[in-house]
Motif scaffolding. Structure first.
Motif, short mmCIF file in Angstrom:
data_model
loop_
_atom_site.label_atom_id
_atom_site.label_comp_id
_atom_site.label_asym_id
_atom_site.label_seq_id
_atom_site.Cartn_x
_atom_site.Cartn_y
_atom_site.Cartn_z
N LEU A 164 -111.09 53.11 -85.92
CA LEU A 164 -109.66 53.38 -86.05
C LEU A 164 -109.25 53.28 -87.52
O LEU A 164 -109.49 52.27 -88.17
N GLN A 169 -122.67 56.75 -84.84
CA GLN A 169 -121.95 55.48 -84.77
C GLN A 169 -120.70 55.60 -83.92
O GLN A 169 -120.26 56.69 -83.55
N THR A 170 -120.11 54.45 -83.65
CA THR A 170 -118.89 54.34 -82.87
C THR A 170 -117.69 54.79 -83.70
O THR A 170 -117.65 54.54 -84.91
N PRO A 171 -116.70 55.44 -83.08
CA PRO A 171 -115.48 55.77 -83.83
C PRO A 171 -114.81 54.51 -84.38
O PRO A 171 -114.86 53.45 -83.78
N PHE A 186 -106.95 52.80 -79.98
CA PHE A 186 -108.06 51.92 -79.63
C PHE A 186 -108.65 51.31 -80.89
O PHE A 186 -109.15 52.04 -81.76
N TRP A 212 -114.31 49.41 -80.13
CA TRP A 212 -115.13 50.24 -79.26
C TRP A 212 -116.48 49.57 -79.03
O TRP A 212 -117.02 48.92 -79.93
N TYR A 250 -117.99 55.26 -73.73
CA TYR A 250 -117.55 54.11 -74.50
C TYR A 250 -116.47 53.34 -73.74
O TYR A 250 -115.56 53.95 -73.15
N GLN A 255 -115.59 58.99 -87.53
CA GLN A 255 -116.85 58.77 -86.85
C GLN A 255 -118.01 59.22 -87.72
O GLN A 255 -118.15 60.42 -88.03
N TYR A 262 -109.12 58.59 -86.27
CA TYR A 262 -110.38 57.88 -86.21
C TYR A 262 -111.40 58.57 -87.11
O TYR A 262 -111.37 59.79 -87.30
#
Lengths: 121, 106
Positions: B46, B42-44, A108, A111, A95, B38, B36
């Motif tokens: 924040l 899928q994408t993490p 972050f 992403w 990523y 998840q 985070y």
């Protein structure tokens, strides 16, 4: 819309090289630190490398130090990861991630979807 | 390298109840701690940064606390979509992540 789009992943033999790219849009790229984070299949998150807004601060995880090189081109809104001497344990989804502020050492908030790297003979 | 340890690895809680997830740092990270979420595949996302500041768009049922080496993520009144995986991350030095806590339905 803020977007991070990774590319460059694929199947590569152990010992070979690969260069990942992350194309950025929707924000002022050179206002933020940027990072690469990887996730092996079914595993947790591992930070790989980070770079400050002007490339003045760069860091690497011990697992990739000396083999991987991070860089950025602010004129082209792009982040890169040159990966040399690849090992099977480098197999993961990579990523691209944006720092929440100019500081490189940061959380972050955005992403990308990731690019898969598979190291196998 | 700062080692982050999350506990428990799996937490079973009933919908509508409160969940408390823990994260411990091997040395002080001040309040340079993020959480985070998840969802599988899928994408993490924040949730929390600065140990206790909710990220943009994160519901108020998510809250973070702690400083130094001990941190907590609390999710009050669990919704069905909350039963996924959570990671903590320190950024007092170059970032490191905890191994994750899977929140499952009891």
């Amino acid at each position: 819309e803020v977007q991070l789009v990774e590319s460059g992943g694929g199947l590569v033999q152990p010992g070979r090289s690969l260069r990942l790219s992350c194309a950025v849009s929707g924000f002022t790229f050179d206002d933020y630190g940027m990072h690469w984070v990887r996730q092996a299949p079914g595993k947790g998150l591992e930070w790989v490398s980070g770079i400050g807004w002007n490339s003045g601060v760069i860091g690497y995880a011990d697992s990739v130090k000396g083999r991987f090189t991070i860089s950025r081109d602010n004129a082209k809104n792009s982040l890169f990861l040159q990966m040399n001497s690849l090992r099977p344990e480098d197999t993961a989804l990579y990523y691209c991630a944006k720092s929440i502020s100019v500081a490189a050492k940061n959380a972050f908030d955005i992403w990308g979807q990731g690019t898969m790297v598979t190291v196998s003979s | 390298e700062i080692v982050m340890t999350q506990s428990p690895a799996t937490l079973s809680v009933s919908p509508g109840e409160r969940a408390t997830l823990s994260c411990r740092a091997s040395q002080s990270v001040s309040t340079k701690l993020a959480w985070y979420q998840q969802i599988p595949g899928q994408t993490p996302r924040l949730l929390i940064y600065g140990a206790s500041t909710r990220a943009t768009g994160i519901p108020a049922r998510f809250s973070g606390s702690g400083s130094g080496t001990e941190f907590t993520l609390t999710i009050s009144s669990l919704q069905s979509e909350d039963f996924v995986v959570y990671f903590c991350q320190q950024y007092n030095d170059w970032p490191t992540f905890g191994q994750g806590t899977k929140l499952e339905i009891k």
